[in-house]
Design a protein around this motif. Structure first.
Motif, PDB file in Angstrom:
ATOM      1  N   GLN A   1       0.835  -1.201   0.000  1.00  0.00           N
ATOM      2  CA  GLN A   1       0.000   0.000   0.000  1.00  0.00           C
ATOM      3  C   GLN A   1       0.875   1.259   0.000  1.00  0.00           C
ATOM      4  O   GLN A   1       0.615   2.211  -0.730  1.00  0.00           O
ATOM      5  CB  GLN A   1      -0.859  -0.035   1.276  1.00  0.00           C
ATOM      6  CG  GLN A   1      -1.836   1.086   1.386  1.00  0.00           C
ATOM      7  CD  GLN A   1      -3.175   0.647   0.839  1.00  0.00           C
ATOM      8  OE1 GLN A   1      -3.258  -0.355   0.164  1.00  0.00           O
ATOM      9  NE2 GLN A   1      -4.207   1.399   1.126  1.00  0.00           N
ATOM     10  N   ALA A   2       1.952   1.224   0.825  1.00  0.00           N
ATOM     11  CA  ALA A   2       2.857   2.372   0.918  1.00  0.00           C
ATOM     12  C   ALA A   2       3.498   2.647  -0.440  1.00  0.00           C
ATOM     13  O   ALA A   2       3.654   3.796  -0.854  1.00  0.00           O
ATOM     14  CB  ALA A   2       3.917   2.120   1.978  1.00  0.00           C
TER      15      ALA A   2
ATOM     16  N   SER B   1       1.004   4.192  -2.765  1.00  0.00           N
ATOM     17  CA  SER B   1       0.713   5.580  -2.407  1.00  0.00           C
ATOM     18  C   SER B   1       1.759   6.523  -2.976  1.00  0.00           C
ATOM     19  O   SER B   1       1.555   7.721  -3.034  1.00  0.00           O
ATOM     20  CB  SER B   1       0.611   5.733  -0.889  1.00  0.00           C
ATOM     21  OG  SER B   1       1.901   5.746  -0.318  1.00  0.00           O
TER      22      SER B   1
ATOM     23  N   ILE C   1       1.341   5.772  -7.643  1.00  0.00           N
ATOM     24  CA  ILE C   1       0.170   6.311  -8.352  1.00  0.00           C
ATOM     25  C   ILE C   1       0.267   7.832  -8.516  1.00  0.00           C
ATOM     26  O   ILE C   1       0.195   8.327  -9.637  1.00  0.00           O
ATOM     27  CB  ILE C   1      -1.146   5.846  -7.685  1.00  0.00           C
ATOM     28  CG1 ILE C   1      -1.254   4.328  -7.872  1.00  0.00           C
ATOM     29  CG2 ILE C   1      -2.353   6.543  -8.290  1.00  0.00           C
ATOM     30  CD1 ILE C   1      -2.426   3.693  -7.191  1.00  0.00           C
ATOM     31  N   PRO C   2       0.478   8.588  -7.422  1.00  0.00           N
ATOM     32  CA  PRO C   2       0.612  10.039  -7.616  1.00  0.00           C
ATOM     33  C   PRO C   2       1.753  10.404  -8.565  1.00  0.00           C
ATOM     34  O   PRO C   2       1.654  11.336  -9.345  1.00  0.00           O
ATOM     35  CB  PRO C   2       0.903  10.563  -6.211  1.00  0.00           C
ATOM     36  CG  PRO C   2       0.352   9.553  -5.303  1.00  0.00           C
ATOM     37  CD  PRO C   2       0.534   8.237  -5.993  1.00  0.00           C
TER      38      PRO C   2
ATOM     39  N   VAL D   1       0.534   9.835 -12.072  1.00  0.00           N
ATOM     40  CA  VAL D   1      -0.462  10.864 -12.399  1.00  0.00           C
ATOM     41  C   VAL D   1       0.250  12.165 -12.766  1.00  0.00           C
ATOM     42  O   VAL D   1      -0.037  12.795 -13.775  1.00  0.00           O
ATOM     43  CB  VAL D   1      -1.434  11.091 -11.218  1.00  0.00           C
ATOM     44  CG1 VAL D   1      -2.306  12.315 -11.450  1.00  0.00           C
ATOM     45  CG2 VAL D   1      -2.308   9.862 -11.020  1.00  0.00           C
TER      46      VAL D   1
END
Ligand SMILES: Nc1ncnc2c1ncn2[C@@H]1O[C@H](COP(=O)(O)OP(=O)(O)O)[C@@H](O)[C@H]1O
Ligand SMILES: [Mg+2]
Lengths: 286, 268
Positions: free
Chosen positions: B199-200, B203, B206-207, B210
């Motif tokens: 998950q880390a 996080s 993804i940004p 983007v």
């Protein structure tokens, strides 16, 4: 209480890119107030606030948060504790959104710091509501929202960790005028109604004048002046020497002083100014 | 931490090395890489190390700084070294641990291979530290000009390279910012179970994607409105000029190769 002693900070130590961003910063932040930090771009504001929650460690000196001391030797174990007491809303926080849904993204922080699922959801709902995000949007993808909405969801993502102190780094940069006011009002309410200590970095003099209790002015990696907002932001000589402008409302009040308009305490926002001025005018009308 | 990665960074300066034509610097780097593979003994490796140290000094770089930049790939070096220590056999047996032995050949080969890797990384770093990304692309474009005749899109590839190089530091800064923002949200790959660590990572990635796509789109629009056209004929503001110092540098490199052949020939 947050106390900073002889904080010095160097980027890229011992390389040709070495840069001393903070020289010798000494100050304190009293709890339950809104503290404003102003200064020109590059004066070290962002660097400074990152020391307050151990995202950067001092090159020398120390930051004392309650009973925790952060210095150059502080270990990662301590970071978790600090991040539970101090929240940080970075500049353009919408860049940190990544989850599939708004709700999941807002719950990411609280779950990380060990808040249980149920409380995390409650916090998320509380702050999303406070920020005016409708329940129908909880399951939407954060990437489908408008810029202003994304910013608010990102802010809710920090607030839902429910720390006592929240730092905002230029929270209104690039926002439309309506969202700007909404975000500033939220910050004000967090302090006045929810008892949070706020540290607000801004270079909007009008916002600082209207919303903060104290002001610290940064210049070239040092605090050059600090005190109560009314004292600092009405001191034209001081601000001019720092190449800063008087807040518009302070400017107007000052200009009207010669005509006898001298309310005490002085108006801090446009609305306050208008109503005080109206009152003064009608009481002086022949 | 990330800002310590040196490959791809450029430090402006006015040394002789900075002033060399990018084409000759690229050629010199390639030549040196070939020469590194000639080294096979203490004498030859020491010669190469001395040479690199001198070049570093001449380029006005601090040796300490260069080695700090190597720390990040230290893991790779240590791994290579250990592989050879345990797997290469020959010479006298130094340690006999029952199911494994460490033999003198293993240690020596380990040291040599590690030195070889270090030398390769260091010269590439010196190349990018002393040559601006624009010069580097320009140099490559000119060197590969002949390939145009067989239909290879040299200018396009050069344009792609210069854009990529230009965005490496931007992306590094971006990554650092996102890592900080997520750490402030209590995210950490050092703690928690596999799921939390994954998950880390998400996080951060993804940004990052983007923002990279957003940048790419903005850049594409900016290029379009200014009429960028792949078929267009481009002229450049800066003309590359081969100077006598470039020729001298190449000669020095050839002499270095000769010296290594010499050392090998007399069995040093
Ligand atoms: N990650 C970094 N690496 C190196 N230098 C930096 C970094 N971040 C900021 N700086 C430098 O430190 C100084 C202060 O920057 P910053 O704290 O961002 O100022 P402000 O927030 O007041 O605009 C600037 O000169 C900036 O270039
Ligand atoms: Mg800043």
């Amino acid at each position: 209480m947050i106390k900073i002693n002889q904080l010095m900070s160097i980027y890229n130590h011992k390389t040709p890119f070495e840069f001393k961003a903070l020289h010798d910063v000494n100050t304190t932040f009293e709890p339950n107030k809104i503290h404003g930090i102003i200064g020109h771009t590059g004066s070290g504001k962002s660097t400074f606030i990152q020391h307050l929650n151990a995202l950067l460690l001092p090159s020398s000196g120390e930051v004392i948060i309650g009973d925790t001391i952060i210095n150059k030797k502080t270990k990662a174990k301590v970071f978790h504790k600090i991040r539970r007491s101090i929240g940080m809303v970075f500049q353009f926080p919408e860049n940190q959104l990544f989850e599939e849904t708004v709700m999941k993204d807002v719950m990411f922080g609280p779950l990380n710091i060990g808040i249980d699922e149920e409380t995390a959801r409650k916090n998320a709902e509380k702050y999303l509501t406070l920020l005016g995000i409708d329940e129908s949007e909880y399951e939407a993808s954060p990437f489908e929202l408008s810029g202003g909405q994304m910013r608010k969801v990102a802010i809710a993502g920090i607030l839902s960790m429910d720390q006592d102190t929240i730092i905002f780094d230029e929270p209104t940069a690039g926002l439309d005028p309506k969202s700007h006011i909404e975000v500033m009002d939220l910050i004000y309410n967090l302090n006045r109604e929810h008892g949070k200590t706020i540290i607000l970095v801004s270079h909007n003099m009008d916002d600082c004048y209207q919303y903060t209790d104290t002001i610290k002015i940064f210049s070239h990696g040092e605090i050059v002046s600090e005190g109560d907002t009314v004292d600092i932001l009405q001191d034209e000589a001081l601000l001019t020497s720092m190449n800063l402008e008087l807040p518009k409302v302070a400017r107007l009040t000052k200009d009207l002083k010669a005509r006898g308009f001298n309310p005490n305490p002085p108006p801090r926002s446009t609305d306050e100014f208008i109503s005080m001025y109206d009152m003064w005018r009608s009481s002086h009308a022949e | 931490m990330l800002s310590k990665v040196l490959i791809g960074r450029y430090i402006p300066g006015d040394s002789v090395i900075h002033a060399l034509d990018p084409r000759s610097k690229i050629l010199l780097t390639v030549l040196f890489m070939v020469i590194v593979f000639l080294a096979n003994s203490w004498a030859t490796y020491i010669t190469l190390i001395l040479f690199v140290l001198i070049v570093t000094k001449v380029a006005g770089l601090s040796i300490r700084f260069l080695f700090d930049g190597l720390k990040l790939i230290l893991v790779l070096f240590i791994f290579t070294f250990l592989m050879h220590v345990f797997l290469t056999k020959g010479g006298t047996v130094l340690v006999d641990g029952g199911f494994f032995t460490i033999e003198s050949e293993g240690i020596i080969t380990g040291i040599f291979i590690t030195l070889r890797l270090t030398l390769l990384v260091v010269v590439t770093t010196i190349l990018t530290l002393t040559t601006s990304p624009i010069e580097l692309t320009h140099g490559l474009e000119r060197m590969f000009q002949p390939l145009k005749r067989i239909g290879f899109p040299v200018s396009e590839v050069a344009m792609m390279m210069s854009i990529s190089l230009r965005f490496i530091p931007t992306l590094m800064d971006e990554t650092e910012k996102i890592i900080k923002a997520q750490s402030a949200r209590g995210s950490s790959f050092r703690m928690g179970g596999l799921k939390e660590r994954f998950q880390a990572l998400l996080s951060i990635f993804i940004p990052l994607f983007v923002s990279a796509f957003k940048r790419a789109e903005e850049l594409a629009v900016a290029m379009d409105v200014r009429g960028y056209n792949v078929k267009g004929k481009r002229t450049s503001y800066r003309l590359l000029e081969w100077k006598s110092s470039d020729t001298i540098a190449i000669i020095i490199m050839i002499l270095l190769a000769a010296l290594l052949f010499g050392l090998r020939a007399i069995g040093l």
